[in-house]
Design a protein around this motif. Structure first.
Motif, mmCIF file in Angstrom:
data_model
loop_
_atom_site.group_PDB
_atom_site.id
_atom_site.type_symbol
_atom_site.label_atom_id
_atom_site.label_comp_id
_atom_site.label_asym_id
_atom_site.label_seq_id
_atom_site.Cartn_x
_atom_site.Cartn_y
_atom_site.Cartn_z
ATOM 1 N N ALA A 140 21.078 11.506 26.930
ATOM 2 C CA ALA A 140 19.748 10.715 27.218
ATOM 3 C C ALA A 140 18.462 11.408 26.750
ATOM 4 C CB ALA A 140 19.751 10.644 28.893
ATOM 5 N N GLY A 141 17.659 10.665 26.218
ATOM 6 C CA GLY A 141 16.569 11.081 25.701
ATOM 7 C C GLY A 141 15.468 10.884 26.834
ATOM 8 N N ILE A 142 14.661 12.055 26.795
ATOM 9 C CA ILE A 142 13.597 12.173 27.822
ATOM 10 C C ILE A 142 12.197 12.006 26.945
ATOM 11 C CG2 ILE A 142 12.563 13.553 29.587
ATOM 12 C CD1 ILE A 142 15.546 12.552 29.966
ATOM 13 N N TYR A 143 11.267 11.031 27.365
ATOM 14 C CA TYR A 143 10.114 10.819 26.700
ATOM 15 C C TYR A 143 9.071 10.676 27.799
ATOM 16 C CZ TYR A 143 13.617 9.188 23.434
ATOM 17 O OH TYR A 143 14.657 8.847 22.633
ATOM 18 N N ILE A 144 7.688 11.113 27.398
ATOM 19 C CA ILE A 144 6.646 10.881 28.160
ATOM 20 C C ILE A 144 5.339 10.101 27.216
ATOM 21 C CG2 ILE A 144 5.490 13.097 27.496
ATOM 22 C CD1 ILE A 144 4.699 13.166 30.501
ATOM 23 N N ILE A 145 4.686 9.364 27.816
ATOM 24 C CA ILE A 145 3.815 8.375 27.072
ATOM 25 C C ILE A 145 2.435 9.105 26.923
ATOM 26 C CG2 ILE A 145 2.911 6.159 26.831
ATOM 27 C CD1 ILE A 145 5.712 6.354 26.432
ATOM 28 N N GLY A 146 1.903 9.448 25.877
ATOM 29 C CA GLY A 146 0.579 10.290 26.041
ATOM 30 C C GLY A 146 -0.645 9.264 26.327
ATOM 31 N N PRO A 147 -1.775 10.059 26.600
ATOM 32 C CA PRO A 147 -3.053 9.124 26.882
ATOM 33 C C PRO A 147 -3.236 8.142 26.023
ATOM 34 C CG PRO A 147 -3.552 11.568 27.023
ATOM 35 C CD PRO A 147 -2.176 11.302 26.323
ATOM 36 N N ASP A 148 -3.008 7.915 24.746
ATOM 37 C CA ASP A 148 -3.198 6.859 23.983
ATOM 38 C C ASP A 148 -2.066 5.971 23.688
ATOM 39 O OD1 ASP A 148 -1.599 8.361 22.313
ATOM 40 O OD2 ASP A 148 -2.554 8.310 20.563
ATOM 41 N N GLY A 149 -1.003 5.936 24.599
ATOM 42 C CA GLY A 149 0.146 5.138 24.360
ATOM 43 C C GLY A 149 1.209 5.496 23.516
ATOM 44 N N THR A 150 1.114 6.717 22.940
ATOM 45 C CA THR A 150 2.052 7.263 22.024
ATOM 46 C C THR A 150 3.074 7.890 22.748
ATOM 47 O OG1 THR A 150 0.507 7.776 20.140
ATOM 48 C CG2 THR A 150 2.584 8.883 20.087
ATOM 49 N N PRO A 151 4.428 7.475 22.538
ATOM 50 C CA PRO A 151 5.633 8.163 23.101
ATOM 51 C C PRO A 151 6.039 9.551 22.484
ATOM 52 C CG PRO A 151 6.186 5.979 22.301
ATOM 53 C CD PRO A 151 5.024 6.266 21.652
ATOM 54 N N PHE A 152 6.326 10.448 23.226
ATOM 55 C CA PHE A 152 6.532 11.775 22.862
ATOM 56 C C PHE A 152 8.111 12.096 23.480
ATOM 57 C CE2 PHE A 152 2.097 11.769 22.637
ATOM 58 C CZ PHE A 152 1.813 12.710 21.585
ATOM 59 N N ARG A 153 8.725 12.345 22.555
ATOM 60 C CA ARG A 153 10.267 13.017 22.916
ATOM 61 C C ARG A 153 10.357 14.455 23.405
ATOM 62 N NH1 ARG A 153 13.017 13.722 18.594
ATOM 63 N NH2 ARG A 153 13.017 11.631 17.975
ATOM 64 N N LEU A 154 10.606 14.723 24.528
ATOM 65 C CA LEU A 154 10.658 15.876 25.185
ATOM 66 C C LEU A 154 11.637 16.739 24.640
ATOM 67 C CD1 LEU A 154 8.563 14.659 26.954
ATOM 68 C CD2 LEU A 154 9.176 16.250 28.907
ATOM 69 N N GLY A 155 13.309 15.899 24.562
ATOM 70 C CA GLY A 155 14.140 16.341 24.218
ATOM 71 C C GLY A 155 15.304 15.532 24.604
ATOM 72 N N LEU A 156 16.594 16.358 24.913
ATOM 73 C CA LEU A 156 17.730 15.484 25.476
ATOM 74 C C LEU A 156 18.335 16.116 26.249
ATOM 75 C CD1 LEU A 156 19.660 14.967 21.716
ATOM 76 C CD2 LEU A 156 18.295 13.130 23.202
ATOM 77 N N CYS A 157 19.158 15.353 27.225
ATOM 78 C CA CYS A 157 19.782 15.919 28.386
ATOM 79 C C CYS A 157 21.432 15.458 28.460
ATOM 80 C CB CYS A 157 19.174 15.451 29.641
ATOM 81 S SG CYS A 157 17.615 16.233 29.984
ATOM 82 N N LEU A 158 22.242 16.126 28.814
ATOM 83 C CA LEU A 158 23.661 15.751 29.050
ATOM 84 C C LEU A 158 23.432 14.636 30.292
ATOM 85 C CD1 LEU A 158 26.458 16.047 27.822
ATOM 86 C CD2 LEU A 158 26.747 17.938 29.805
ATOM 87 N N ALA A 159 24.094 13.569 30.274
ATOM 88 C CA ALA A 159 24.070 12.515 31.405
ATOM 89 C C ALA A 159 25.432 12.127 31.715
ATOM 90 C CB ALA A 159 23.113 11.539 30.746
ATOM 91 N N ASN A 160 25.375 11.178 33.064
ATOM 92 C CA ASN A 160 26.321 10.631 33.333
ATOM 93 C C ASN A 160 25.530 9.147 33.749
ATOM 94 O OD1 ASN A 160 28.396 9.046 34.658
ATOM 95 N ND2 ASN A 160 29.040 10.758 35.774
#
Length: 330
Positions: A172-192
């Protein structure tokens, strides 16, 4: 060695972040969440690993001990779970069409290509476009908000009305949206990703219903370059014994879509670029016990592990109590 970040909650409720490289792990001084670190990195125009390094290193941590004690929580969250979106893409891996197509053929009883197989073949042809171009759009689904994420070790609880509770081992990719609407990828996690495959098999148009379930993330957030090849194992334990086990593959070398193409088709929508929101996006899998005829039972334990993650993701299966919802007129 790749940086891995974890979130920790002590017995008294105090939160902290752990940074790990290889077999070494230590608390990150003065930080209470990975989201806090990410927002700081965005504000300062730095990489996440750089900000972690600037924080210094605190007391050493035994990750295995903390996992066993239940003090490692999901590696991403938000004070308001409504600002965490869980979504995913299916038919993205080179072997992912087989199980899905089999389910839908049984339902259709036809030799014609199913919609799933057509979508898979279109992704195989156009899912990895040249840099800067947008390729074939994948299947997309919604899973819920942050209230649907359960911690490593916690039960994955299917609704009382569910026909099945089945594992889906993936990244799973983990993302956060910056103040100007830009998506930033923090990294990856193992997921179920966890789904109801019996409901989906009945009619593929019920895919949306089958995906509105809980999900679990492994405790480690892998920071840095996206892996080309990830090989792991998915197993189901019943009464302490292995009921089913199979290897699973992920990473772009094993996918029909590139990560960049999946990201482009998710974040092309304005509503998914709301500043401050967190996104957990499941990239799909080709390995399901359901495809091998396994029927899970309450109390079964799902276990997923894969390098370069060092900790497994384990979650028992539970069923919620029956609840009758009545709508009242105002």
């Amino acid at each position: 060695m790749a940086l891995r970040l974890l979130q920790h909650r002590s017995a008294d409720g105090a939160r902290s972040v752990i940074a790990a490289r290889g077999d070494t792990a230590a608390f990150v001084p003065g930080v209470t969440s990975i989201r806090e670190l990410a927002l700081r990195a965005i504000a300062e125009g730095k990489g996440l690993a750089d900000v972690v390094a600037e924080c210094g290193s605190g007391a050493a941590v035994d990750l295995g001990e903390e996992l066993t004690a239940g003090r490692l929580i999901s590696p991403i969250d938000h004070e308001d779970p409504a600002h965490v979106l869980l979504s995913g893409t299916g038919l993205t891996h080179l072997g992912s069409a087989e199980g899905r197509d089999k389910m839908h053929r049984e339902a259709a009883a036809s030799d014609a290509k199913t919609d799933s197989m057509r979508m898979f073949l279109e992704g195989l042809e156009g899912g990895k476009p040249s840099h800067g171009e947008t390729g074939q759009q994948p299947e997309w689904f919604y899973k819920g908000d942050g209230s649907q994420l359960v911690a490593p070790g916690a039960a994955l609880t299917m609704p009382a009305f569910a026909q099945d509770g089945g594992e889906e081992p993936e990244l799973a990719g983990i993302y956060i949206i910056g103040p100007d609407g830009t998506p930033f990828r923090l990294g990856l996690c193992l997921a179920n990703e966890f789904s109801d495959h019996v409901t989906e098999r009945h009619n593929y148009l019920w895919l949306a219903h089958s995906k509105l379930r809980q999900a679990a993330l492994g405790p480690e957030l892998l920071v840095g370059d996206l892996p080309e090849h990830v090989k792991g194992a998915s197993r189901i334990l019943r009464d302490g014994k292995t009921l089913w086990e199979k290897p699973f593959l992920s990473g772009e070398a094993n996918m029909s879509h590139s990560f960049a193409n999946l990201e482009a088709h998710h974040f092309k929508y304005d509503l998914f670029r709301r500043p401050g929101d967190v996104h957990v996006h499941f990239y799909g899998t080709a390995t399901l016990s359901f495809s091998d005829g396994v029927r899970t039972e309450e109390g079964d334990v799902f276990e997923i592990e894969a390098a370069p993650f060092t900790l497994p993701l384990r979650n028992p299966l539970a069923r919620a109590d029956k609840a009758i919802v009545t709508v009242k007129a105002l």
